[in-house]
Design a protein around this motif. Sequence first.
Motif, PDB file in Angstrom:
ATOM      1  N   CYS A  33      -4.724   0.835   5.626  1.00 39.03           N
ATOM      2  CA  CYS A  33      -3.312   0.515   5.827  1.00 39.03           C
ATOM      3  C   CYS A  33      -2.894   0.890   7.237  1.00 39.03           C
ATOM      4  CB  CYS A  33      -2.442   1.275   4.819  1.00 39.03           C
ATOM      5  SG  CYS A  33      -2.787   0.852   3.097  1.00 39.03           S
ATOM      6  N   THR A  44       6.109  -9.492  -1.509  1.00 40.22           N
ATOM      7  CA  THR A  44       5.380  -9.620  -2.758  1.00 40.22           C
ATOM      8  C   THR A  44       6.354  -9.649  -3.920  1.00 40.22           C
ATOM      9  OG1 THR A  44       3.725  -8.586  -4.206  1.00 40.22           O
ATOM     10  CG2 THR A  44       5.131  -7.113  -2.933  1.00 40.22           C
ATOM     11  N   ASP A  46       5.194  -8.645  -6.923  1.00 44.47           N
ATOM     12  CA  ASP A  46       4.628  -7.672  -7.852  1.00 44.47           C
ATOM     13  C   ASP A  46       5.552  -6.453  -7.915  1.00 44.47           C
ATOM     14  OD1 ASP A  46       3.187  -5.718  -9.199  1.00 44.47           O
ATOM     15  OD2 ASP A  46       1.261  -6.387  -8.410  1.00 44.47           O
ATOM     16  N   GLU A  49       3.945  -3.140  -6.789  1.00 42.94           N
ATOM     17  CA  GLU A  49       3.817  -3.016  -5.341  1.00 42.94           C
ATOM     18  C   GLU A  49       5.163  -2.698  -4.697  1.00 42.94           C
ATOM     19  OE1 GLU A  49       1.251  -3.052  -3.146  1.00 42.94           O
ATOM     20  OE2 GLU A  49       0.029  -2.858  -4.947  1.00 42.94           O
ATOM     21  N   LYS A  50       6.221  -3.336  -5.180  1.00 42.74           N
ATOM     22  CA  LYS A  50       7.559  -3.039  -4.663  1.00 42.74           C
ATOM     23  C   LYS A  50       7.927  -1.582  -4.910  1.00 42.74           C
ATOM     24  CE  LYS A  50       9.560  -7.694  -5.067  1.00 42.74           C
ATOM     25  NZ  LYS A  50      10.622  -8.501  -5.706  1.00 42.74           N
ATOM     26  N   LYS A  52       5.867   0.968  -5.212  1.00 37.48           N
ATOM     27  CA  LYS A  52       5.093   1.818  -4.304  1.00 37.48           C
ATOM     28  C   LYS A  52       5.676   1.816  -2.897  1.00 37.48           C
ATOM     29  CE  LYS A  52       0.632   1.256  -6.668  1.00 37.48           C
ATOM     30  NZ  LYS A  52      -0.735   0.690  -6.550  1.00 37.48           N
TER      31      LYS A  52
END
Length: 314
Positions: A33, A44, A46, A49-50, A52
């Motif tokens: 990253c 995204t 997801d 993921e949002k 995180k």
Amino acid sequence: MEIFGSTFDDSVFERAREKPTAVSQLSYSAKFCEVEWFSETIDTEDALEKQKILKFRADFAYRRKNFQEALNAYTSCLSYIPGGNQTIRRDILEGMARCCCYLGKRKQALEITETLKNEASNTCHLTCLLHLTANIHDHFGDLRGQIESLQQLCGLHPYHQWYWMTLAESCLRLLQTLSTLPSTSAPPRGGDDGAEWQTDAQTQGRLKDERDLVWLKACVCFVRSRLLLRALKGQQSSFVLRNSERAMQKADEALQYLEPRETTLQLITEVMLEDLVADRIREDQLDGESLAGLSLNSFQDRWWDRILLTGILT
């Protein structure tokens, strides 16, 4: 006479079994990253993921003391947390409470901690929340609120010497604050303000009663913390022992400042010694235990009411 080796088990001479060949491992490529990757635009759909990304943003902003930015990110993150993920939800709400505290939003911070307290499932969760609540009260200079939270901590962990010491020091600070307030007021010499003076006299009477109670509570907590420190001293060494010795000295100096009578000190010591059994102190491990049957009023019921029943203030 036995022949040497005749008693050995036949399995000793069996051929070793061949170990199964290792299954070939699948190739793995670590994910790299970029620095502050979570600061980029979220592209995204997801939800995980949002969650995180927003969590990283909030934690990073909090570390940099950008509390409003952190609060916004924590609030956005909260909507993406699955219903069953109580651990992350609790972490986010605690972060929001801390941000509200530093932003001067005391009411919102305490509302969040109260929500979390009602949802706590074990003593570990409750301990963390009581710590947080006490810190919020301390941040806003509310000594009475801080004392209430510390009393609950002492009721939850009755053999934790540092909780008792912190409670004792908070009571002493409140007593010193109350002592700076005027304790008497002269009656009026004339005019129609007699009713006002009477009301003021009642206020001063309540203030004196509160001082007496806070004074007694400070004495009780310093005695309790000193007893616990002495009981645990034999199990300690190095810097831990030195810290305990300094704390004992501080408790002794505080009791000299408070100047309780010898009979008062003896009565307090007798009550606070009743449950101090060495085995019980060592076995007092509540972290993670269920909250079933737990009462946060145990400080009042277990020690304070019994102290007052001795008529120590009369």
